[in-house]
Motif scaffolding. Structure first.
Motif, PDB file in Angstrom:
ATOM      1  N   LYS A   7       7.905 110.509  24.549  1.00  0.00           N
ATOM      2  CA  LYS A   7       7.578 111.481  25.646  1.00  0.00           C
ATOM      3  C   LYS A   7       8.153 112.790  25.283  1.00  0.00           C
ATOM      4  O   LYS A   7       8.938 113.109  24.885  1.00  0.00           O
ATOM      5  N   THR A   9       8.651 116.938  26.177  1.00  0.00           N
ATOM      6  CA  THR A   9       9.097 117.827  27.351  1.00  0.00           C
ATOM      7  C   THR A   9       8.775 119.040  26.779  1.00  0.00           C
ATOM      8  O   THR A   9       8.300 119.266  25.544  1.00  0.00           O
ATOM      9  N   HIS A  57      16.681 112.541  21.170  1.00  0.00           N
ATOM     10  CA  HIS A  57      16.070 113.929  21.408  1.00  0.00           C
ATOM     11  C   HIS A  57      15.787 114.481  20.251  1.00  0.00           C
ATOM     12  O   HIS A  57      16.639 114.752  19.560  1.00  0.00           O
TER      13      HIS A  57
END
Length: 91
Positions: A7, A9, A57
């Motif tokens: 995903k 960001t 991340h």
């Protein structure tokens, strides 16, 4: 069962991993991401009863921002799924 989720960001790409734990798994995941020119900004890893889960991340090495190229994201997902599967079905 193994799974890889990706995903985006604004600042980084979040990768969620889940699969069977084994010696060297985190090292192999890190090697795949390094070879794909990803910087690991942070990671949380859990293991329990021979299962492993992680949330990582990552950023693009060149831009220091989220990875936005859909083909590259698909490749990351595919290669990490292979690592979680042991890369060899005969294992």
């Amino acid at each position: 069962m193994r799974s890889v989720g990706v995903k985006q960001t604004m600042d980084y790409t979040a990768i969620e991993l889940m699969g069977s734990d084994r010696p060297g798994l985190l090292s192999e995941v890190s090697a795949v991401l390094t070879n794909l020119k990803c910087n690991i900004v942070n990671a949380e890893v859990w293991t329990h009863n021979m299962r492993a889960a992680a949330v990582m991340h990552v950023t693009d090495e060149e831009t220091s921002s989220a990875i936005t190229d859909s083909q590259r994201l698909s490749l990351i997902k595919e290669l990490l799924c292979n690592v979680l599967g042991g890369g060899n079905r005969k294992r």
